[in-house]
Scaffold this motif. Sequence first.
Motif, PDB file in Angstrom:
ATOM      1  N   GLY A  31       0.847  -1.186   0.000  1.00  0.00           N
ATOM      2  CA  GLY A  31       0.000   0.000   0.000  1.00  0.00           C
ATOM      3  C   GLY A  31       0.876   1.226   0.000  1.00  0.00           C
ATOM      4  N   SER A  32       0.492   2.233  -0.734  1.00  0.00           N
ATOM      5  CA  SER A  32       1.367   3.401  -0.894  1.00  0.00           C
ATOM      6  C   SER A  32       1.760   4.026   0.438  1.00  0.00           C
ATOM      7  CB  SER A  32       0.685   4.448  -1.779  1.00  0.00           C
ATOM      8  OG  SER A  32      -0.555   4.863  -1.203  1.00  0.00           O
ATOM      9  N   GLU A  33       0.852   4.027   1.403  1.00  0.00           N
ATOM     10  CA  GLU A  33       1.157   4.657   2.687  1.00  0.00           C
ATOM     11  C   GLU A  33       2.097   3.822   3.549  1.00  0.00           C
ATOM     12  OE1 GLU A  33      -0.253   7.891   4.122  1.00  0.00           O
ATOM     13  OE2 GLU A  33       0.100   7.932   1.959  1.00  0.00           O
ATOM     14  N   LEU A  34       2.265   2.545   3.217  1.00  0.00           N
ATOM     15  CA  LEU A  34       3.106   1.683   4.050  1.00  0.00           C
ATOM     16  C   LEU A  34       4.585   2.054   3.974  1.00  0.00           C
ATOM     17  CD1 LEU A  34       1.451  -1.811   3.525  1.00  0.00           C
ATOM     18  CD2 LEU A  34       1.422  -0.398   5.587  1.00  0.00           C
ATOM     19  N   GLU A  35       4.954   2.929   3.059  1.00  0.00           N
ATOM     20  CA  GLU A  35       6.337   3.416   3.084  1.00  0.00           C
ATOM     21  C   GLU A  35       6.601   4.232   4.349  1.00  0.00           C
ATOM     22  OE1 GLU A  35       7.354   6.777   0.437  1.00  0.00           O
ATOM     23  OE2 GLU A  35       5.252   6.685  -0.214  1.00  0.00           O
ATOM     24  N   HIS A  36       5.529   4.651   5.018  1.00  0.00           N
ATOM     25  CA  HIS A  36       5.664   5.420   6.250  1.00  0.00           C
ATOM     26  C   HIS A  36       5.398   4.579   7.492  1.00  0.00           C
ATOM     27  CE1 HIS A  36       5.902   8.944   3.723  1.00  0.00           C
ATOM     28  NE2 HIS A  36       4.729   8.671   3.182  1.00  0.00           N
ATOM     29  N   PHE A  37       5.226   3.260   7.299  1.00  0.00           N
ATOM     30  CA  PHE A  37       5.012   2.387   8.442  1.00  0.00           C
ATOM     31  C   PHE A  37       6.312   2.319   9.236  1.00  0.00           C
ATOM     32  CE2 PHE A  37       4.520  -1.454  10.844  1.00  0.00           C
ATOM     33  CZ  PHE A  37       3.164  -1.579  11.071  1.00  0.00           C
ATOM     34  N   GLY A  38       6.253   2.712  10.486  1.00  0.00           N
ATOM     35  CA  GLY A  38       7.468   2.798  11.280  1.00  0.00           C
ATOM     36  C   GLY A  38       7.522   1.741  12.356  1.00  0.00           C
ATOM     37  N   THR A  39       8.683   1.127  12.531  1.00  0.00           N
ATOM     38  CA  THR A  39       8.853   0.151  13.602  1.00  0.00           C
ATOM     39  C   THR A  39      10.326  -0.043  13.876  1.00  0.00           C
ATOM     40  OG1 THR A  39       8.441  -2.115  14.320  1.00  0.00           O
ATOM     41  CG2 THR A  39       8.821  -1.783  11.982  1.00  0.00           C
ATOM     42  N   ALA A  99      11.047   0.822   1.799  1.00  0.00           N
ATOM     43  CA  ALA A  99      11.397   1.183   0.419  1.00  0.00           C
ATOM     44  C   ALA A  99      10.459   0.535  -0.591  1.00  0.00           C
ATOM     45  CB  ALA A  99      12.845   0.778   0.129  1.00  0.00           C
ATOM     46  N   GLU A 100       9.936  -0.646  -0.250  1.00  0.00           N
ATOM     47  CA  GLU A 100       8.987  -1.330  -1.133  1.00  0.00           C
ATOM     48  C   GLU A 100       7.543  -1.106  -0.701  1.00  0.00           C
ATOM     49  OE1 GLU A 100      11.663  -3.175   0.205  1.00  0.00           O
ATOM     50  OE2 GLU A 100      12.843  -2.717  -1.582  1.00  0.00           O
ATOM     51  N   ALA A 101       7.347  -0.352   0.390  1.00  0.00           N
ATOM     52  CA  ALA A 101       6.001  -0.129   0.948  1.00  0.00           C
ATOM     53  C   ALA A 101       5.308  -1.455   1.225  1.00  0.00           C
ATOM     54  CB  ALA A 101       5.162   0.759   0.020  1.00  0.00           C
ATOM     55  N   GLU A 102       6.035  -2.359   1.910  1.00  0.00           N
ATOM     56  CA  GLU A 102       5.517  -3.681   2.215  1.00  0.00           C
ATOM     57  C   GLU A 102       5.739  -4.024   3.686  1.00  0.00           C
ATOM     58  OE1 GLU A 102       6.512  -5.800  -2.131  1.00  0.00           O
ATOM     59  OE2 GLU A 102       7.415  -6.555  -0.270  1.00  0.00           O
ATOM     60  N   ILE A 103       4.829  -4.822   4.224  1.00  0.00           N
ATOM     61  CA  ILE A 103       5.024  -5.425   5.535  1.00  0.00           C
ATOM     62  C   ILE A 103       4.619  -6.899   5.458  1.00  0.00           C
ATOM     63  CG2 ILE A 103       4.604  -3.253   6.757  1.00  0.00           C
ATOM     64  CD1 ILE A 103       1.879  -4.367   7.602  1.00  0.00           C
ATOM     65  N   ASP A 104       5.253  -7.718   6.291  1.00  0.00           N
ATOM     66  CA  ASP A 104       4.904  -9.129   6.400  1.00  0.00           C
ATOM     67  C   ASP A 104       4.250  -9.380   7.746  1.00  0.00           C
ATOM     68  OD1 ASP A 104       6.146  -9.619   3.956  1.00  0.00           O
ATOM     69  OD2 ASP A 104       8.026 -10.274   4.880  1.00  0.00           O
ATOM     70  N   VAL A 105       3.207 -10.202   7.743  1.00  0.00           N
ATOM     71  CA  VAL A 105       2.566 -10.660   8.970  1.00  0.00           C
ATOM     72  C   VAL A 105       2.431 -12.170   8.874  1.00  0.00           C
ATOM     73  CG1 VAL A 105       0.532 -10.538  10.450  1.00  0.00           C
ATOM     74  CG2 VAL A 105       1.278  -8.495   9.206  1.00  0.00           C
ATOM     75  N   ASP A 106       2.920 -12.874   9.906  1.00  0.00           N
ATOM     76  CA  ASP A 106       2.795 -14.323   9.948  1.00  0.00           C
ATOM     77  C   ASP A 106       1.547 -14.703  10.731  1.00  0.00           C
ATOM     78  OD1 ASP A 106       5.144 -14.401   8.569  1.00  0.00           O
ATOM     79  OD2 ASP A 106       6.333 -15.317  10.172  1.00  0.00           O
ATOM     80  N   PHE A 107       0.707 -15.531  10.118  1.00  0.00           N
ATOM     81  CA  PHE A 107      -0.545 -15.973  10.727  1.00  0.00           C
ATOM     82  C   PHE A 107      -0.427 -17.431  11.154  1.00  0.00           C
ATOM     83  CE2 PHE A 107      -1.746 -12.377   8.204  1.00  0.00           C
ATOM     84  CZ  PHE A 107      -2.887 -11.828   8.782  1.00  0.00           C
TER      85      PHE A 107
END
Length: 307
Positions: A31-39, A99-107
């Motif tokens: 998602g375009s906004e995920l480039e700003h996801f901070g952690t 940089a890729e506007a991506e996050i991974d979540v393991d379910f």
Amino acid sequence: MTQRQPYDAFLATVLRVEPLSQHFTRITFGGSELEHFGTDGFDQRIKLLLPLADGSFPELGLFDEPRPEMHDWYRRWRELPDAARNAIRTYTVRAVRPAEAEIDVDFVLHGTEGPASAWAQQASAGDRLIVIGPDSRAAGPAGGIEWNPGAARRVLLAGDETAAPAICSILEALPSDFTGEAIIEVPAPGDALPVAHPSGVTVRWLGRGDTAHGTLLEPTIREWGARRGTAAAATTTTTTRGAEPETIGQEDVLWEVPEEVSGEEYAWLAGEAGVVTRLRRHLVRDLNIDRKAVAFMGYWKIGRAEG
């Protein structure tokens, strides 16, 4: 200029679904906004707002300007009629690639009883959900990270499959001078996942099979305590005891994390509330580990619908 909340809403779209084992699957969101996801990594918690059956989301004002504070949109969500209220679940971020506007979540996949497991089992590219997580554009810390070993470099990490993504994320972020053990109980032996970790940290995966939660984890922690030996206990000169922590909120899940750790060892426990409570009691009462050096988090509770 938009004022961002430390924990903000991100509209996320499924990019990839990668089965990791029988009971684990990794979903990559974009998602375009995920480039700003901070952690900062470690055990960073996020909220996943799952869609309703038709794929829509209730109107909570999440993307209004200015952005609502969490208690505001959460109050709106609580006030919705049952039929119009979507499920919300708490997860750990497994990886972030700004940089890729991506996050991974393991379910963890455990059938269709829980809404998140049911959603993840059917998820495919293009599906959407809303992620509530830290925004790098916001002023001030977002919180949601409990890992806090202070000066300690000898650690114990223990938990069940719900804690596995957090433990793996912590292990991969540890500096090379850490030593200790990570002990993870999972549904099946094949659920052991590859994870990078310091050479001084031993990682053990315990396949539970058809037995109850904690059946393998609890005796393994007791074995760890025996190997730790009386010498380590003797170095603990100040042990903080006291009443068991109070349950919090309506979920009746136990959760207590130290604000500051000054000793040489630190324990991080997470998973089913009853199991981690017993583990914490063993560490503090039987092994004489300072209560202020033990973080324990009841991620879920037997008999209550989860994930």
